[in-house]
Write a protein that holds these residues in place. Structure first.
Motif, PDB file in Angstrom:
ATOM      1  N   ALA A 108       0.828  -1.211   0.000  1.00  0.00           N
ATOM      2  CA  ALA A 108       0.000   0.000   0.000  1.00  0.00           C
ATOM      3  C   ALA A 108       0.863   1.263   0.000  1.00  0.00           C
ATOM      4  CB  ALA A 108      -0.934  -0.001   1.212  1.00  0.00           C
ATOM      5  N   LEU A 109       2.017   1.189   0.661  1.00  0.00           N
ATOM      6  CA  LEU A 109       2.910   2.336   0.769  1.00  0.00           C
ATOM      7  C   LEU A 109       3.920   2.411  -0.378  1.00  0.00           C
ATOM      8  CD1 LEU A 109       3.603   2.042   4.584  1.00  0.00           C
ATOM      9  CD2 LEU A 109       2.142   3.740   3.447  1.00  0.00           C
ATOM     10  N   ASN A 110       3.858   1.441  -1.290  1.00  0.00           N
ATOM     11  CA  ASN A 110       4.766   1.385  -2.430  1.00  0.00           C
ATOM     12  C   ASN A 110       6.225   1.283  -1.973  1.00  0.00           C
ATOM     13  OD1 ASN A 110       5.443   1.272  -5.139  1.00  0.00           O
ATOM     14  ND2 ASN A 110       5.570   3.488  -5.348  1.00  0.00           N
ATOM     15  N   ILE A 111       6.458   0.411  -1.005  1.00  0.00           N
ATOM     16  CA  ILE A 111       7.800   0.151  -0.480  1.00  0.00           C
ATOM     17  C   ILE A 111       8.172  -1.271  -0.875  1.00  0.00           C
ATOM     18  CG2 ILE A 111       9.209  -0.094   1.606  1.00  0.00           C
ATOM     19  CD1 ILE A 111       7.402   1.992   2.921  1.00  0.00           C
ATOM     20  N   ASP A 112       9.394  -1.464  -1.291  1.00  0.00           N
ATOM     21  CA  ASP A 112       9.900  -2.774  -1.703  1.00  0.00           C
ATOM     22  C   ASP A 112       9.680  -3.800  -0.594  1.00  0.00           C
ATOM     23  OD1 ASP A 112      11.256  -4.945  -2.741  1.00  0.00           O
ATOM     24  OD2 ASP A 112      13.185  -3.927  -2.892  1.00  0.00           O
ATOM     25  N   LEU A 113       9.044  -4.938  -0.936  1.00  0.00           N
ATOM     26  CA  LEU A 113       8.751  -5.986   0.043  1.00  0.00           C
ATOM     27  C   LEU A 113      10.015  -6.626   0.614  1.00  0.00           C
ATOM     28  CD1 LEU A 113       5.740  -7.821  -1.659  1.00  0.00           C
ATOM     29  CD2 LEU A 113       5.688  -5.942  -0.021  1.00  0.00           C
ATOM     30  N   LYS A 114      11.138  -6.441  -0.065  1.00  0.00           N
ATOM     31  CA  LYS A 114      12.404  -7.016   0.401  1.00  0.00           C
ATOM     32  C   LYS A 114      13.173  -6.065   1.321  1.00  0.00           C
ATOM     33  CE  LYS A 114      12.789  -9.850  -3.725  1.00  0.00           C
ATOM     34  NZ  LYS A 114      13.505 -10.087  -4.962  1.00  0.00           N
ATOM     35  N   THR A 115      12.575  -4.940   1.667  1.00  0.00           N
ATOM     36  CA  THR A 115      13.233  -3.989   2.564  1.00  0.00           C
ATOM     37  C   THR A 115      13.501  -4.662   3.904  1.00  0.00           C
ATOM     38  OG1 THR A 115      12.080  -2.163   1.501  1.00  0.00           O
ATOM     39  CG2 THR A 115      13.003  -1.738   3.675  1.00  0.00           C
ATOM     40  N   PRO A 116      14.701  -4.529   4.448  1.00  0.00           N
ATOM     41  CA  PRO A 116      15.021  -5.162   5.728  1.00  0.00           C
ATOM     42  C   PRO A 116      14.117  -4.685   6.865  1.00  0.00           C
ATOM     43  CG  PRO A 116      17.010  -4.301   4.679  1.00  0.00           C
ATOM     44  CD  PRO A 116      15.841  -3.805   3.885  1.00  0.00           C
ATOM     45  N   VAL A 117      13.727  -5.615   7.719  1.00  0.00           N
ATOM     46  CA  VAL A 117      12.856  -5.303   8.856  1.00  0.00           C
ATOM     47  C   VAL A 117      13.494  -4.243   9.750  1.00  0.00           C
ATOM     48  CG1 VAL A 117      11.756  -6.265  10.917  1.00  0.00           C
ATOM     49  CG2 VAL A 117      11.717  -7.550   8.789  1.00  0.00           C
ATOM     50  N   GLU A 118      14.817  -4.245   9.869  1.00  0.00           N
ATOM     51  CA  GLU A 118      15.500  -3.256  10.698  1.00  0.00           C
ATOM     52  C   GLU A 118      15.193  -1.836  10.226  1.00  0.00           C
ATOM     53  OE1 GLU A 118      17.359  -5.823   9.123  1.00  0.00           O
ATOM     54  OE2 GLU A 118      16.986  -7.080  10.870  1.00  0.00           O
ATOM     55  N   SER A 119      15.093  -1.645   8.914  1.00  0.00           N
ATOM     56  CA  SER A 119      14.737  -0.332   8.367  1.00  0.00           C
ATOM     57  C   SER A 119      13.265  -0.024   8.607  1.00  0.00           C
ATOM     58  CB  SER A 119      15.023  -0.278   6.863  1.00  0.00           C
ATOM     59  OG  SER A 119      16.393  -0.400   6.610  1.00  0.00           O
ATOM     60  N   ILE A 120      12.414  -1.011   8.366  1.00  0.00           N
ATOM     61  CA  ILE A 120      10.972  -0.825   8.513  1.00  0.00           C
ATOM     62  C   ILE A 120      10.615  -0.428   9.941  1.00  0.00           C
ATOM     63  CG2 ILE A 120       8.736  -2.007   8.433  1.00  0.00           C
ATOM     64  CD1 ILE A 120       9.963  -3.740   6.154  1.00  0.00           C
ATOM     65  N   LYS A 121      11.297  -0.999  10.915  1.00  0.00           N
ATOM     66  CA  LYS A 121      11.004  -0.703  12.321  1.00  0.00           C
ATOM     67  C   LYS A 121      11.260   0.759  12.684  1.00  0.00           C
ATOM     68  CE  LYS A 121      11.542  -5.266  14.336  1.00  0.00           C
ATOM     69  NZ  LYS A 121      12.259  -6.079  15.324  1.00  0.00           N
ATOM     70  N   LYS A 122      12.054   1.460  11.898  1.00  0.00           N
ATOM     71  CA  LYS A 122      12.353   2.868  12.165  1.00  0.00           C
ATOM     72  C   LYS A 122      11.306   3.807  11.584  1.00  0.00           C
ATOM     73  CE  LYS A 122      17.283   1.890  11.908  1.00  0.00           C
ATOM     74  NZ  LYS A 122      18.497   2.112  11.106  1.00  0.00           N
ATOM     75  N   TRP A 123      10.501   3.331  10.655  1.00  0.00           N
ATOM     76  CA  TRP A 123       9.564   4.171   9.926  1.00  0.00           C
ATOM     77  C   TRP A 123       8.206   4.241  10.606  1.00  0.00           C
ATOM     78  CZ3 TRP A 123      10.803   1.348   4.742  1.00  0.00           C
ATOM     79  CH2 TRP A 123      12.091   1.702   4.325  1.00  0.00           C
ATOM     80  N   ARG A 124       7.477   5.348  10.369  1.00  0.00           N
ATOM     81  CA  ARG A 124       6.134   5.549  10.909  1.00  0.00           C
ATOM     82  C   ARG A 124       5.219   6.055   9.805  1.00  0.00           C
ATOM     83  NH1 ARG A 124       8.855   3.328  13.956  1.00  0.00           N
ATOM     84  NH2 ARG A 124       9.177   3.665  16.171  1.00  0.00           N
ATOM     85  N   VAL A 125       3.932   5.752   9.955  1.00  0.00           N
ATOM     86  CA  VAL A 125       2.896   6.236   9.039  1.00  0.00           C
ATOM     87  C   VAL A 125       1.946   7.076   9.875  1.00  0.00           C
ATOM     88  CG1 VAL A 125       1.052   5.589   7.450  1.00  0.00           C
ATOM     89  CG2 VAL A 125       3.114   4.177   7.603  1.00  0.00           C
ATOM     90  N   CYS A 126       1.672   8.294   9.435  1.00  0.00           N
ATOM     91  CA  CYS A 126       0.827   9.182  10.241  1.00  0.00           C
ATOM     92  C   CYS A 126      -0.658   8.870  10.053  1.00  0.00           C
ATOM     93  CB  CYS A 126       1.126  10.646   9.936  1.00  0.00           C
ATOM     94  SG  CYS A 126       0.420  11.278   8.412  1.00  0.00           S
ATOM     95  N   SER A 127      -1.448   9.392  10.973  1.00  0.00           N
ATOM     96  CA  SER A 127      -2.887   9.128  10.994  1.00  0.00           C
ATOM     97  C   SER A 127      -3.626   9.752   9.817  1.00  0.00           C
ATOM     98  CB  SER A 127      -3.490   9.634  12.309  1.00  0.00           C
ATOM     99  OG  SER A 127      -3.156  10.992  12.525  1.00  0.00           O
ATOM    100  N   GLU A 128      -2.968  10.611   9.042  1.00  0.00           N
ATOM    101  CA  GLU A 128      -3.593  11.209   7.858  1.00  0.00           C
ATOM    102  C   GLU A 128      -3.901  10.165   6.777  1.00  0.00           C
ATOM    103  OE1 GLU A 128      -4.274  14.696   7.484  1.00  0.00           O
ATOM    104  OE2 GLU A 128      -3.945  14.523   9.642  1.00  0.00           O
ATOM    105  N   HIS A 129      -3.308   8.980   6.884  1.00  0.00           N
ATOM    106  CA  HIS A 129      -3.463   7.950   5.857  1.00  0.00           C
ATOM    107  C   HIS A 129      -4.466   6.860   6.258  1.00  0.00           C
ATOM    108  CE1 HIS A 129      -0.240  10.010   3.940  1.00  0.00           C
ATOM    109  NE2 HIS A 129       0.451   9.930   5.061  1.00  0.00           N
ATOM    110  N   PHE A 130      -5.260   7.166   7.295  1.00  0.00           N
ATOM    111  CA  PHE A 130      -6.274   6.234   7.780  1.00  0.00           C
ATOM    112  C   PHE A 130      -7.579   6.985   7.962  1.00  0.00           C
ATOM    113  CE2 PHE A 130      -2.133   4.869   9.296  1.00  0.00           C
ATOM    114  CZ  PHE A 130      -2.094   3.546   8.886  1.00  0.00           C
ATOM    115  N   GLY A 131      -8.686   6.270   7.760  1.00  0.00           N
ATOM    116  CA  GLY A 131      -9.999   6.868   7.944  1.00  0.00           C
ATOM    117  C   GLY A 131     -10.525   6.654   9.351  1.00  0.00           C
TER     118      GLY A 131
END
Length: 117
Positions: free
Chosen positions: A38-61
């Motif tokens: 949904a975020l258009n991020i490569d599925l092979k991105t390491p979990v260590e990187s993903i754990k640092k990222w956040r998605v704000c509430s503007e992207h949810f209803g």
């Protein structure tokens, strides 16, 4: 400072802001992959990187949240439902990854329309 990983979103953590920041789920592989797609991020991105990222509430209803009353503080606590996936995004004139696997942001261009999946 916390920033939203979504390409083009300029939400940042601020004092007295109503915007919340959510972690990308990493424990459930199917759910993690749904968020990354949904975020258009490569599925092979390491979990260590993903754990640092956040998605704000503007992207949810509003229907993506559960609301409960905190009995101690007497405030409403909003929490994402377990099945929620970010679905509200701005339209952009280009489609690079929102965050590259090395943690740098991609070049972005804005349009004033919203796209809801």
């Amino acid at each position: 400072m916390v920033m939203c990983v979504v390409k083009g979103c300029d939400s940042k953590s601020k004092v007295y802001s109503t915007i919340m920041f959510h972690r990308i789920p990493t424990k459930n592989k199917k759910r993690k992959n749904q968020w990354l797609a949904a975020l258009n991020i490569d599925l092979k991105t390491p979990v260590e990187s993903i754990k640092k990222w956040r998605v704000c509430s503007e992207h949810f209803g509003p229907d993506d949240y559960l609301e409960n009353m905190d009995s101690v503080t007497r405030t409403t606590v909003r929490r994402l439902k377990d099945t929620t996936i970010p679905t509200i995004f701005r339209l952009y004139s280009s489609s690079p990854q929102p965050m590259q696997s090395d943690g740098t942001r991609a070049e972005i261009m804005f349009m004033d329309e919203l796209m809801i999946y």
